[in-house]
Structures are given as C-alpha cells and as structure tokens.
Design a protein around this motif. Structure first.
Motif, PDB file in Angstrom:
ATOM      1  N   ARG A   1       0.837  -1.352  -0.053  1.00 48.03           N
ATOM      2  CA  ARG A   1      -0.076  -0.097   0.117  1.00 48.03           C
ATOM      3  C   ARG A   1       0.814   1.037  -0.001  1.00 48.03           C
ATOM      4  N   TRP A   2       1.932   1.357   0.750  1.00 45.80           N
ATOM      5  CA  TRP A   2       2.943   2.321   0.610  1.00 45.80           C
ATOM      6  C   TRP A   2       3.355   2.539  -0.512  1.00 45.80           C
ATOM      7  N   LEU A   3       3.921   1.284  -1.074  1.00 45.44           N
ATOM      8  CA  LEU A   3       4.662   1.379  -2.345  1.00 45.44           C
ATOM      9  C   LEU A   3       3.656   2.168  -3.417  1.00 45.44           C
ATOM     10  N   VAL A   4       2.247   1.703  -3.600  1.00 45.20           N
ATOM     11  CA  VAL A   4       1.592   2.243  -4.557  1.00 45.20           C
ATOM     12  C   VAL A   4       1.126   3.631  -4.022  1.00 45.20           C
ATOM     13  N   SER A   5       0.858   4.081  -3.010  1.00 52.96           N
ATOM     14  CA  SER A   5       0.731   5.474  -2.565  1.00 52.96           C
ATOM     15  C   SER A   5       1.944   6.374  -3.215  1.00 52.96           C
ATOM     16  N   ALA A   6       3.108   5.984  -2.897  1.00 55.81           N
ATOM     17  CA  ALA A   6       4.277   6.637  -3.099  1.00 55.81           C
ATOM     18  C   ALA A   6       4.486   6.703  -4.494  1.00 55.81           C
ATOM     19  N   SER A   7       4.087   5.692  -5.258  1.00 57.14           N
ATOM     20  CA  SER A   7       4.464   5.726  -6.626  1.00 57.14           C
ATOM     21  C   SER A   7       3.164   6.785  -7.283  1.00 57.14           C
ATOM     22  N   ALA A   8       1.933   6.749  -6.597  1.00 59.88           N
ATOM     23  CA  ALA A   8       0.922   7.496  -7.375  1.00 59.88           C
ATOM     24  C   ALA A   8       1.367   8.912  -7.020  1.00 59.88           C
ATOM     25  N   CYS A   9       1.928   9.165  -5.899  1.00 62.50           N
ATOM     26  CA  CYS A   9       2.319  10.641  -5.492  1.00 62.50           C
ATOM     27  C   CYS A   9       3.242  11.034  -6.311  1.00 62.50           C
ATOM     28  N   CYS A  10       4.412  10.057  -6.724  1.00 67.62           N
ATOM     29  CA  CYS A  10       5.442  10.474  -7.684  1.00 67.62           C
ATOM     30  C   CYS A  10       4.717  10.755  -9.002  1.00 67.62           C
ATOM     31  N   ALA A  11       3.847  10.078  -9.609  1.00 62.22           N
ATOM     32  CA  ALA A  11       3.152  10.166 -10.796  1.00 62.22           C
ATOM     33  C   ALA A  11       2.497  11.433 -10.711  1.00 62.22           C
ATOM     34  N   LEU A  12       1.780  12.063  -9.716  1.00 62.61           N
ATOM     35  CA  LEU A  12       1.038  13.279  -9.832  1.00 62.61           C
ATOM     36  C   LEU A  12       2.172  14.527  -9.813  1.00 62.61           C
ATOM     37  N   VAL A  13       3.237  14.131  -8.993  1.00 59.49           N
ATOM     38  CA  VAL A  13       4.142  15.271  -9.225  1.00 59.49           C
ATOM     39  C   VAL A  13       5.100  15.554 -10.789  1.00 59.49           C
ATOM     40  N   LEU A  14       5.117  14.312 -11.240  1.00 60.92           N
ATOM     41  CA  LEU A  14       5.760  14.247 -12.642  1.00 60.92           C
ATOM     42  C   LEU A  14       4.793  14.936 -13.531  1.00 60.92           C
ATOM     43  N   VAL A  15       3.410  14.588 -13.322  1.00 61.73           N
ATOM     44  CA  VAL A  15       2.095  15.058 -14.131  1.00 61.73           C
ATOM     45  C   VAL A  15       2.224  16.435 -14.047  1.00 61.73           C
ATOM     46  N   GLY A  16       2.358  17.261 -12.892  1.00 64.80           N
ATOM     47  CA  GLY A  16       2.170  18.572 -12.489  1.00 64.80           C
ATOM     48  C   GLY A  16       3.371  19.138 -13.206  1.00 64.80           C
ATOM     49  N   ILE A  17       4.871  18.471 -13.047  1.00 64.04           N
ATOM     50  CA  ILE A  17       5.898  18.987 -13.505  1.00 64.04           C
ATOM     51  C   ILE A  17       5.796  19.496 -15.058  1.00 64.04           C
ATOM     52  N   LEU A  18       5.348  18.114 -15.809  1.00 64.16           N
ATOM     53  CA  LEU A  18       5.074  18.258 -17.263  1.00 64.16           C
ATOM     54  C   LEU A  18       4.109  19.247 -17.619  1.00 64.16           C
TER      55      LEU A  18
END
Length: 113
Positions: free
Chosen positions: A88-105
């Motif tokens: 769960r932690w890994l999935v949550s952390a991956s989702a957060c990283c994806a959101l940050v990446l989408v925001g940066i792009l």
C-alpha cells in the motif's frame, strides 16, 4: 439414615466443583469438615480429584499443541499484514510521484508554450 455411595460421590463432586471457583474460607472449612467426618467422604473427594486431574492432562497437552499451531498461523498473518502495508505504501508513493511528474510536465507545457 446414612447416605449411599452414590450420594457421597455426588456430594464429593459438588464440593469439588464449589472449591474450583474461588471458594471462601468458610466453604473450604465446611468441605474439610465434611471430608474429615467420614473416611468415605475423603475417599470420594480424592476419587473426584483424581478423575479431574486425569482428564485435565490430555486437555492441557492438546491446548499446548494447538497453541503452537496457532502461533505459527498468527505469525504468518502478521507477516502478510506487513507485506500488505508495504505494498500500500509503495502504491501510494508511486501515485504521489506520478502526480508530481504530471504536474511538472503540465507546468513545463504552460511555460514553454
């Protein structure tokens, strides 16, 4: 009239049961008095006690065996819960990283457009 052997055994059983559940001093004294009043009483009480002890030993062994099996099962369940939390932690952390990446792009697209 003297009590029959069956009555004495029933009395012994009743005394034994009553003394198993946190007896008062007066209950213990009354039982001791009953046991000492007649050798048959003491003999019947000892017989009830012997049966209790004889049946308690197999039950205790079974409980110990079952507790070992249960301990293994509970340990496996705890490990599974730990792994599930880690996933769960890994999935949550991956989702957060994806959101940050989408925001940066998205910000780069706005800035460089």
């Amino acid at each position: 009239m003297t009590p029959s052997e069956t009555q004495i055994r029933e009395q012994a059983r009743d005394w034994f049961i009553s003394l198993r559940d946190n007896p008062s001093r007066s209950q213990r004294a009354a039982c001791d008095q009953w046991r000492h009043s007649n050798p048959a009483h003491d003999e019947a009480y000892r017989a009830v006690e012997a049966v209790w002890l004889a049946t308690a030993a197999p039950g205790k062994r079974l409980a110990e065996k079952e507790s070992e099996v249960l301990a293994v099962y509970l340990t496996a369940m705890k490990q599974a819960q730990r792994h599930q939390r880690a996933r769960r932690w890994l999935v949550s952390a991956s989702a957060c990283c994806a959101l940050v990446l989408v925001g940066i792009l998205w910000l780069e697209k706005i800035i460089y457009s």
